[in-house]
Motif scaffolding. Sequence first.
Motif, PDB file in Angstrom:
ATOM      1  N   SER A 137       0.840  -1.201   0.000  1.00  0.00           N
ATOM      2  CA  SER A 137       0.000   0.000   0.000  1.00  0.00           C
ATOM      3  C   SER A 137       0.867   1.239   0.000  1.00  0.00           C
ATOM      4  O   SER A 137       2.010   1.234   0.474  1.00  0.00           O
ATOM      5  N   SER A 138       0.281   2.338  -0.516  1.00  0.00           N
ATOM      6  CA  SER A 138       0.955   3.627  -0.538  1.00  0.00           C
ATOM      7  C   SER A 138      -0.096   4.715  -0.672  1.00  0.00           C
ATOM      8  O   SER A 138      -0.875   4.719  -1.630  1.00  0.00           O
ATOM      9  N   MET A 139      -0.129   5.613   0.316  1.00  0.00           N
ATOM     10  CA  MET A 139      -1.049   6.761   0.282  1.00  0.00           C
ATOM     11  C   MET A 139      -2.490   6.304   0.049  1.00  0.00           C
ATOM     12  O   MET A 139      -3.166   6.707  -0.876  1.00  0.00           O
ATOM     13  N   GLN A 140      -2.938   5.411   0.920  1.00  0.00           N
ATOM     14  CA  GLN A 140      -4.310   4.878   0.906  1.00  0.00           C
ATOM     15  C   GLN A 140      -4.636   4.109  -0.389  1.00  0.00           C
ATOM     16  O   GLN A 140      -5.804   3.861  -0.674  1.00  0.00           O
ATOM     17  N   ASN A 141      -3.620   3.749  -1.147  1.00  0.00           N
ATOM     18  CA  ASN A 141      -3.820   2.915  -2.337  1.00  0.00           C
ATOM     19  C   ASN A 141      -3.267   1.523  -2.058  1.00  0.00           C
ATOM     20  O   ASN A 141      -2.131   1.382  -1.617  1.00  0.00           O
ATOM     21  N   ILE A 142      -4.085   0.519  -2.302  1.00  0.00           N
ATOM     22  CA  ILE A 142      -3.680  -0.860  -2.069  1.00  0.00           C
ATOM     23  C   ILE A 142      -3.431  -1.520  -3.427  1.00  0.00           C
ATOM     24  O   ILE A 142      -4.307  -1.561  -4.284  1.00  0.00           O
ATOM     25  N   TYR A 143      -2.217  -2.019  -3.606  1.00  0.00           N
ATOM     26  CA  TYR A 143      -1.836  -2.666  -4.848  1.00  0.00           C
ATOM     27  C   TYR A 143      -1.694  -4.169  -4.607  1.00  0.00           C
ATOM     28  O   TYR A 143      -1.121  -4.596  -3.606  1.00  0.00           O
ATOM     29  N   ASN A 144      -2.229  -4.937  -5.515  1.00  0.00           N
ATOM     30  CA  ASN A 144      -2.132  -6.397  -5.457  1.00  0.00           C
ATOM     31  C   ASN A 144      -1.470  -6.900  -6.744  1.00  0.00           C
ATOM     32  O   ASN A 144      -1.872  -6.512  -7.850  1.00  0.00           O
ATOM     33  N   ILE A 145      -0.472  -7.750  -6.563  1.00  0.00           N
ATOM     34  CA  ILE A 145       0.184  -8.414  -7.699  1.00  0.00           C
ATOM     35  C   ILE A 145      -0.137  -9.905  -7.613  1.00  0.00           C
ATOM     36  O   ILE A 145       0.237 -10.563  -6.642  1.00  0.00           O
ATOM     37  N   ASN A 146      -0.841 -10.405  -8.599  1.00  0.00           N
ATOM     38  CA  ASN A 146      -1.193 -11.830  -8.671  1.00  0.00           C
ATOM     39  C   ASN A 146      -0.481 -12.450  -9.873  1.00  0.00           C
ATOM     40  O   ASN A 146      -0.465 -11.863 -10.965  1.00  0.00           O
ATOM     41  N   ALA A 147       0.117 -13.594  -9.649  1.00  0.00           N
ATOM     42  CA  ALA A 147       0.908 -14.228 -10.718  1.00  0.00           C
ATOM     43  C   ALA A 147       0.708 -15.731 -10.706  1.00  0.00           C
ATOM     44  O   ALA A 147       0.456 -16.335  -9.669  1.00  0.00           O
ATOM     45  N   LYS A 148       0.847 -16.300 -11.894  1.00  0.00           N
ATOM     46  CA  LYS A 148       0.901 -17.758 -12.067  1.00  0.00           C
ATOM     47  C   LYS A 148       2.231 -18.071 -12.740  1.00  0.00           C
ATOM     48  O   LYS A 148       2.479 -17.635 -13.867  1.00  0.00           O
ATOM     49  N   MET A 149       3.080 -18.817 -12.028  1.00  0.00           N
ATOM     50  CA  MET A 149       4.410 -19.148 -12.523  1.00  0.00           C
ATOM     51  C   MET A 149       4.432 -20.590 -13.019  1.00  0.00           C
ATOM     52  O   MET A 149       3.856 -21.489 -12.403  1.00  0.00           O
TER      53      MET A 149
END
Length: 401
Positions: free
Chosen positions: A111-123
């Motif tokens: 998260s940064s400045m009330q922004n939530i980031y999600n990284i989803n991956a399939k390896m």
Amino acid sequence: MKKNLVSIYSVFALLIYIFSVLFFCTSLYKEYSKGKERSQEDFYFIISRVSREFEKTNSQATITSILRDFTKSSDKIAEINLENNGRYLFAYPEKSLSDSKYVRNFSYSFSSMQNIYNINAKMYLLRPSVIYHYGKISFLLILAVTLTTLLLILYNGYTEEKKAKINSSKKAESKEDKPSSSSEEKSEAVEKPAEEAADEGESSDSVSSEEKENEEASSENEDESPEESASENDEEDLSSEENDDSDDKEGEVSFEKIVEEELNNSIANEKEFAIFVMKVIGIEQTSQEYRTMIDLLQERMKAQGLIFEGKENTIIILKHDTNLDENLALAENTINEIENTYAENKPICYLGISNRNQRIVTPQRLMFEAEAALNHAEETEEKVIAFRANTEQYNNFINQQ
């Protein structure tokens, strides 16, 4: 003799077919077995790169650009996407893939400045490029044996046809000679006694039979010699290739065994163990300065017999009984001494360090951390960077697996 050669070649061709299939299957099985650990390390590397760049720029465009570069350069990513508060910022590929036993799911949030980031991956646990590589090798082996077999069949048919023509011409000649010989024998029978005529007939038959046997033996020897020479050449080529491959594999295994033994001894004795990966620019590996520099490293690092040449002109050093802070100070002092000793060459040194740090860790993991630290040192143009792992979090993560 010819039947024996055909039997030997048939066994040889069958063994090549079996070897090709077994090679393909075992190679894919080994790749799949290593896929779980490798995919985890690859995903952590992506996350570390994204986190580091995001801390510098705090920009969504930077994250998107990094993820796009990874999808273009790596064949290990099956699917990856970036979300911001439920809204997709980046997705590769455009159509989501279904879950299977050949891919593994990962996710990471920050998260940064009330922004939530999600990284989803399939390896990928089993990469398509690896399947293609081993499949190509197996296919070429099978194709080579198949084409060789077809050529031998055609050559054998040609020689058999040639022998049949020679035999038919011999039979025609023998039929034409029979009337003349019978008339000559009748005329001679009038002048000679019956016993002498019989003796001459037997001697002529024996001579002709011996000549036929000699001609057939010589034709068989001519037919067999090309096949024997071809099979001997093939066996010599295959033996030389197998010897070269075995020598390369023994060299690779010896270094991995040394690292594994040294690490296991450190874990058993509850002592520290570190891997240094160093790159020196400006000193050629074939020069006298390079050899004296290796001696200097062995003395300063106290790593007699534990210095190896790595890939991409790197130097790998194994170190015992020193913690991460001590290794950082030792590395900086050693680099300064190298730069002062070989000032005329103006060397540029980068060094990455990874310590065991009371972790139960594999040699491959330590090497991965040290190489990642070296790459980061080159990118930031810093002399020394060490990978500092959180022991408690790492051990908890390993126990949960």
